[in-house]
Each structure stands twice: as structure tokens, then as C-alpha cells.
Enzyme design. Structure first.
Site, PDB file in Angstrom:
ATOM      1  N   ARG A 117      -7.377  -5.501  -2.997  1.00  0.00           N
ATOM      2  CA  ARG A 117      -7.612  -5.908  -1.620  1.00  0.00           C
ATOM      3  C   ARG A 117      -9.096  -6.062  -1.308  1.00  0.00           C
ATOM      4  O   ARG A 117      -9.499  -6.857  -0.490  1.00  0.00           O
ATOM      5  CB  ARG A 117      -6.993  -4.876  -0.679  1.00  0.00           C
ATOM      6  CG  ARG A 117      -7.234  -5.199   0.777  1.00  0.00           C
ATOM      7  CD  ARG A 117      -7.129  -3.955   1.621  1.00  0.00           C
ATOM      8  NE  ARG A 117      -5.742  -3.616   1.937  1.00  0.00           N
ATOM      9  CZ  ARG A 117      -5.344  -2.370   2.175  1.00  0.00           C
ATOM     10  NH1 ARG A 117      -6.185  -1.375   2.097  1.00  0.00           N
ATOM     11  NH2 ARG A 117      -4.095  -2.140   2.496  1.00  0.00           N
ATOM     12  N   TYR A 118      -9.912  -5.233  -1.943  1.00  0.00           N
ATOM     13  CA  TYR A 118     -11.357  -5.261  -1.695  1.00  0.00           C
ATOM     14  C   TYR A 118     -12.063  -5.917  -2.872  1.00  0.00           C
ATOM     15  O   TYR A 118     -11.511  -5.979  -3.966  1.00  0.00           O
ATOM     16  CB  TYR A 118     -11.867  -3.823  -1.527  1.00  0.00           C
ATOM     17  CG  TYR A 118     -11.296  -3.097  -0.335  1.00  0.00           C
ATOM     18  CD1 TYR A 118     -11.708  -3.425   0.962  1.00  0.00           C
ATOM     19  CD2 TYR A 118     -10.356  -2.089  -0.493  1.00  0.00           C
ATOM     20  CE1 TYR A 118     -11.198  -2.743   2.055  1.00  0.00           C
ATOM     21  CE2 TYR A 118      -9.840  -1.409   0.601  1.00  0.00           C
ATOM     22  CZ  TYR A 118     -10.270  -1.738   1.870  1.00  0.00           C
ATOM     23  OH  TYR A 118      -9.757  -1.060   2.945  1.00  0.00           O
ATOM     24  N   ARG A 121     -12.900  -3.146  -6.035  1.00  0.00           N
ATOM     25  CA  ARG A 121     -12.075  -2.012  -6.443  1.00  0.00           C
ATOM     26  C   ARG A 121     -10.591  -2.340  -6.329  1.00  0.00           C
ATOM     27  O   ARG A 121     -10.199  -3.163  -5.502  1.00  0.00           O
ATOM     28  CB  ARG A 121     -12.400  -0.757  -5.626  1.00  0.00           C
ATOM     29  CG  ARG A 121     -12.429  -0.943  -4.134  1.00  0.00           C
ATOM     30  CD  ARG A 121     -13.532  -0.031  -3.539  1.00  0.00           C
ATOM     31  NE  ARG A 121     -13.445   0.058  -2.087  1.00  0.00           N
ATOM     32  CZ  ARG A 121     -14.032  -0.814  -1.270  1.00  0.00           C
ATOM     33  NH1 ARG A 121     -14.662  -1.869  -1.767  1.00  0.00           N
ATOM     34  NH2 ARG A 121     -13.952  -0.658   0.030  1.00  0.00           N
ATOM     35  N   CYS A 130       6.685  12.129  -6.680  1.00  0.00           N
ATOM     36  CA  CYS A 130       5.824  13.117  -6.042  1.00  0.00           C
ATOM     37  C   CYS A 130       6.473  14.492  -6.204  1.00  0.00           C
ATOM     38  O   CYS A 130       7.692  14.588  -6.331  1.00  0.00           O
ATOM     39  CB  CYS A 130       5.652  12.825  -4.553  1.00  0.00           C
ATOM     40  SG  CYS A 130       4.335  11.649  -4.205  1.00  0.00           S
ATOM     41  N   CYS A 134       6.291  13.902   1.368  1.00  0.00           N
ATOM     42  CA  CYS A 134       5.738  14.091   2.708  1.00  0.00           C
ATOM     43  C   CYS A 134       6.562  13.258   3.675  1.00  0.00           C
ATOM     44  O   CYS A 134       6.757  12.056   3.447  1.00  0.00           O
ATOM     45  CB  CYS A 134       4.297  13.599   2.766  1.00  0.00           C
ATOM     46  SG  CYS A 134       3.213  14.414   1.599  1.00  0.00           S
ATOM     47  N   CYS A 137       5.117   9.927   4.730  1.00  0.00           N
ATOM     48  CA  CYS A 137       4.682   9.045   3.630  1.00  0.00           C
ATOM     49  C   CYS A 137       4.561   7.592   4.071  1.00  0.00           C
ATOM     50  O   CYS A 137       5.476   7.026   4.660  1.00  0.00           O
ATOM     51  CB  CYS A 137       5.667   9.135   2.466  1.00  0.00           C
ATOM     52  SG  CYS A 137       5.181   8.097   1.069  1.00  0.00           S
ATOM     53  N   ARG A 139       3.980   5.123   1.845  1.00  0.00           N
ATOM     54  CA  ARG A 139       4.566   4.249   0.817  1.00  0.00           C
ATOM     55  C   ARG A 139       6.039   4.578   0.605  1.00  0.00           C
ATOM     56  O   ARG A 139       6.555   4.474  -0.501  1.00  0.00           O
ATOM     57  CB  ARG A 139       3.783   4.368  -0.505  1.00  0.00           C
ATOM     58  CG  ARG A 139       2.548   3.526  -0.471  1.00  0.00           C
ATOM     59  CD  ARG A 139       1.923   3.241  -1.811  1.00  0.00           C
ATOM     60  NE  ARG A 139       0.546   2.927  -1.523  1.00  0.00           N
ATOM     61  CZ  ARG A 139      -0.478   3.731  -1.787  1.00  0.00           C
ATOM     62  NH1 ARG A 139      -0.297   4.858  -2.439  1.00  0.00           N
ATOM     63  NH2 ARG A 139      -1.695   3.388  -1.431  1.00  0.00           N
ATOM     64  N   ASP A 298      -0.134   5.553   9.608  1.00  0.00           N
ATOM     65  CA  ASP A 298       0.293   4.157   9.481  1.00  0.00           C
ATOM     66  C   ASP A 298       1.620   3.898  10.201  1.00  0.00           C
ATOM     67  O   ASP A 298       2.318   4.831  10.591  1.00  0.00           O
ATOM     68  CB  ASP A 298       0.445   3.797   8.005  1.00  0.00           C
ATOM     69  CG  ASP A 298      -0.897   3.728   7.285  1.00  0.00           C
ATOM     70  OD1 ASP A 298      -1.902   3.397   7.943  1.00  0.00           O
ATOM     71  OD2 ASP A 298      -0.930   4.010   6.073  1.00  0.00           O
ATOM     72  N   ASP A 335      -6.045   2.021   8.799  1.00  0.00           N
ATOM     73  CA  ASP A 335      -5.737   1.005   7.787  1.00  0.00           C
ATOM     74  C   ASP A 335      -5.015  -0.106   8.534  1.00  0.00           C
ATOM     75  O   ASP A 335      -3.885   0.075   9.000  1.00  0.00           O
ATOM     76  CB  ASP A 335      -4.885   1.604   6.662  1.00  0.00           C
ATOM     77  CG  ASP A 335      -5.235   0.997   5.311  1.00  0.00           C
ATOM     78  OD1 ASP A 335      -5.622  -0.196   5.294  1.00  0.00           O
ATOM     79  OD2 ASP A 335      -5.125   1.683   4.288  1.00  0.00           O
ATOM     80  N   LYS A 342      -9.288  -0.813   5.587  1.00  0.00           N
ATOM     81  CA  LYS A 342      -9.658   0.331   6.425  1.00  0.00           C
ATOM     82  C   LYS A 342     -10.744  -0.051   7.417  1.00  0.00           C
ATOM     83  O   LYS A 342     -11.749  -0.633   7.044  1.00  0.00           O
ATOM     84  CB  LYS A 342     -10.126   1.476   5.536  1.00  0.00           C
ATOM     85  CG  LYS A 342      -9.005   1.967   4.609  1.00  0.00           C
ATOM     86  CD  LYS A 342      -9.518   2.979   3.621  1.00  0.00           C
ATOM     87  CE  LYS A 342      -8.430   3.402   2.651  1.00  0.00           C
ATOM     88  NZ  LYS A 342      -8.139   2.401   1.614  1.00  0.00           N
TER      89      LYS A 342
END
Ligand SMILES: *Cc1c(COP(=O)(O)O)cnc(C)c1O
Length: 388
Positions: A117-118, A121, A130, A134, A137, A139, A298, A335, A342
Site C-alpha cells: 500500500r505504501y 514497505r 492466532c 481478539c 479483530c 482482519r 476499524d 486507518d 494511516k
């Protein structure tokens, strides 16, 4: 030998009831994850709503390590640790604001596991597993779905892509949690990435020091430190996550020369108060973790009940800068929905901006005037701007 405390013991299950060698073994922690209502009832006294949420749960799966479950308050449904892993009926409520792919990662994907995206990186999603899921989450569209992990072919494709994109100097390995991979698999991934000369740094995003600190073994650290410069960002949300075990895990990583950062999510009812974030950030620098990002929650489906207004986040930031060590102050970021990346959001310290001076306020709300330099070049461009 007792593996799990019996139900109805009355006392909250303590680690004393367990075999310590097993408890300290990360494979044991993973194999004994709590994934059913019946098992969770050994650990927590649940409300009827929580029971219904676990029984009807259809979205993000439920799983928690015994270690993380033991940090939760047995009786308090509002416990900030408990709310991060016990399913909530509100996760089944979707609102029009929700986005399946809240950060627009798919539109910037080179491969399903590689997001570019950037400019310099990339984000490598090494696994969808995981240790603890969480409830907030972001994702959840992929996490915990099919237990897929990067394989040799995917890794070769990634390396080819990096080799043909020398502008990428920073590979961020995340998931899921990449530290759930075995040491050998991690070594293989890091070795492959390190063969690309243009990759300057590798970063790992993980929550293992918080949810399964037993994972940070001397052997793992031995593998990681072969691949310096290696950085690590750890997902922390609440000061109660900073335990002795967690501090030891972070200490081992820091001793191996791995710079540690934290990424936290602003979560309504969990950490959306200045006092809690201050305590968290101060606790983090004490275990050598530099607060890096505080994320606005998000728009992932079923997480509306976790979202606090940006106004709340800004009010928290207002109570950090100047009040606590600058080292402990993270950047608050949103984000951008749909894939804008971000965006930093912060209290405004610029009260007025004039040609030859700026009026600023400090953390105590006192005003200060800063004269602005008048360079020939900017004087000329101002003259041009006036002519336009
Ligand atoms: C967050 C993120 C990064 C890393 O961003 P930094 O601001 O450099 O920490 C890289 N790629 C993607 C897709 C991201 O979401």
C-alpha cells in the site's frame, strides 16, 4: 496431575492448581486453548448473554489461551481482559458503517497474503492463526478461517516480488500472528526475505508476549536475532496485560537487540480513558516497549460496540503529551476506510498561523508566539501567490 481446574471449585482457577512446567510450555498453552462454552465455564462465571453469544457464535471463532483467560476477572463481565476474548452478542449486529475489509487491504494486494500500500514497505500475512482471537479483530474476514499458513511456493512468489521491487526496504510480517509458526518455519521465512538485498529491515507484528508469553523462548530469540535488523510491534491494549511473564518475554526480546514497539486499539469500555492509556504507556516503557501507534478501532463488521469517537481519542492524546514522558506517547492514527492508509490525528496545537508568526498553545493551554523565518525564496513565492 490436574490439567484444568475442576468446575465449581468456588475459587477462581489459580496457576497453582496447574503443572508449572506444562503451563510454561507454549505448545501446551496452544493445545489447551479454551474454545468451548463448557471449557470456559471452568474459568469464568458467564452471563446469560455471554453464554448465548458463545453458543450461537458464527463469525470470528472463539479461542483463548489458559494464560490469558487466567488474567480475566472471574466474576466481572466488564473486565477489560475478558471483554477482549469472550464473544459478545453485539458482534452479530451489523451496521451500515461496517466494512468487511475495513482498511482496503484487498485492493492493495499483490497476492492474497501480500499487501503493498505504501511506496517503500509491504505487509506479509504469514498465517491466519492466532493464540487468542481478539473480539475486536480487524482482519476477521480471514483470521481463524482455514488455518492457512505461508508455504514454500507463496514464499518464493513473495521473494520474487521483493527482488523486482527494490524500492521496498521494509517487510512487515503479520497475520494472524506470525509467532505461532514454529521456529524452523520462521527461520526459513526470515532467511528467504534476507536474501533480497534491498530489504533493509523486517518487522514482526505479534500479540504473543501478551496472550502467550511462553512463546518467547530463548530458542525463538536465537532464531530472530540471526536476522537483524529486526523490529517488533506488539499489540497491547490494557495495563493489566503487563504481567511478570509478559515483562520477561519482552526483556528477552529487548536483550536480543530487537527494538520493541506497541500498537494499541482504542476500545470503548476497555481503554478509552486517559488514565488507562497513561498507565499502559508508562508500563510499556518500563518493560522497554516504546508506544508506537494508538489506533482508532476499524470498521470491521460486528465491532461497532468497541468503537469510541475520534473526539475521545484526541482527548486522550491531549492528556498524554506533556503529562507523561515523551517516550511513552504513541501516535494516534486512523486507518482510512477503503485503503487510504494511516492518517495521524492529534489535538491541535496551532492556534493561528500568520505570515511572520505562528501562535501555538502548549499542553497546559498557555499561548506562545513563534516568529517565522522570512527567507528570500518564500518571500518570492508569497509574492507569486499574491499575483495569482
Ligand atoms: C500499517 C501498515 C504498514 C506499516 O505502516 P507504518 O506506518 O510504516 O508502521 C505497512 N503496510 C500496510 C498495508 C499497513 O497497514
Amino acid at each position: 496431575m490436574k490439567i484444568m481446574p475442576d468446575a465449581g471449585e468456588g475459587e477462581p482457577p489459580g496457576r497453582g492448581a496447574l503443572n508449572r512446567a506444562e503451563w510454561n510450555d507454549w505448545h501446551w498453552q496452544l493445545q489447551h486453548r479454551i474454545t468451548t462454552l463448557k471449557a470456559l465455564l471452568h474459568w469464568l462465571s458467564l452471563t446469560p448473554e455471554e453464554i448465548e453469544a458463545i453458543e450461537t457464535e458464527g463469525g470470528l471463532p472463539f479461542a483463548v489461551t489458559p494464560y490469558f483467560a487466567a488474567l480475566a476477572d472471574r466474576y466481572d463481565p466488564q473486565c477489560p481482559i475478558r471483554r477482549q476474548f469472550v464473544p459478545d452478542l453485539r458482534e452479530q449486529q451489523f451496521i451500515p458503517d461496517d466494512l468487511a475489509d475495513p482498511c482496503g487491504e484487498e485492493k492493495h494486494s499483490v497476492f492474497p497474503w501480500l499487501v503493498h500500500r505504501y511506496p517503500d514497505r509491504v505487509l506479509l500475512l504469514a498465517t491466519d492463526g492466532c493464540a487468542t482471537f481478539c473480539r475486536h479483530c480487524t482482519r476477521r474476514r480471514m483470521v481463524g478461517r482455514c488455518r492457512s499458513t505461508i508455504d514454500r511456493t507463496m514464499l518464493d512468489l513473495t521473494v520474487d516480488y521483493l527482488a523486482s521491487h527494490p524500492e521496498v526496504g521494509d517487510v512487515l510480517i503479520s497475520g494472524g500472528d506470525p509467532l505461532l509458526l514454529e521456529d524452523g518455519a520462521l527461520d526459513e521465512i526470515l532467511t528467504a526475505l534476507r536474501r533480497v538485498p534491498s530489504v533493509r529491515i523486517v518487522r514482526i507484528g505479534t500479540r504473543t508476549p501478551v496472550t502467550i508469553p511462553q512463546r518467547i523462548t530463548p530458542e525463538l530469540v536465537g532464531v530472530l536475532k540471526k536476522h537483524h535488523p529486526l523490529w517488533m510491534n506488539i499489540h497491547f491494549n490494557h495495563p493489566r496485560e503487563i504481567t511478570e511473564e509478559c515483562a520477561e518475554a519482552c526483556g528477552r526480546l529487548a536483550d536480543a537487540g530487537i527494538p520493541l514497539g506497541s500498537q494499541s486499539v482504542l476500545l470503548a469500555g476497555i481503554n478509552d480513558r486517559p488514565k488507562i492509556i497513561r498507565e499502559l504507556c508508562r508500563g510499556l516503557i518500563a518493560i522497554r516497549v516504546r508506544p508506537y501507534y494508538l489506533y482508532q478501532c476499524d470498521l470491521a463488521p460486528g465491532t461497532a460496540h468497541f468503537r469510541a469517537p475520534v473526539k475521545t481519542g484526541i482527548a486522550i492524546m491531549e492528556k498524554l503529551r506533556g503529562h507523561i514522558s515523551g517516550l511513552a506517547v504513541p501516535a494516534y492514527v486512523v486507518d482510512a476506510p477503503g485503503g487510504g492508509g494511516k492518517i495521524p490525528v492529534s489535538p491541535n496545537y496551532i492556534i493561528n498561523c500568520e505570515r511572520n508568526k505562528i501562535l501555538l498553545r502548549n499542553w497546559e493551554n498557555r499561548l506562545f508566539e513563534l516568529p517565522q523565518p522570512r527567507t528570500g525564496k518564500s518571500a518570492r513565492s508569497r509574492a507569486r501567490a499574491r499575483l495569482r
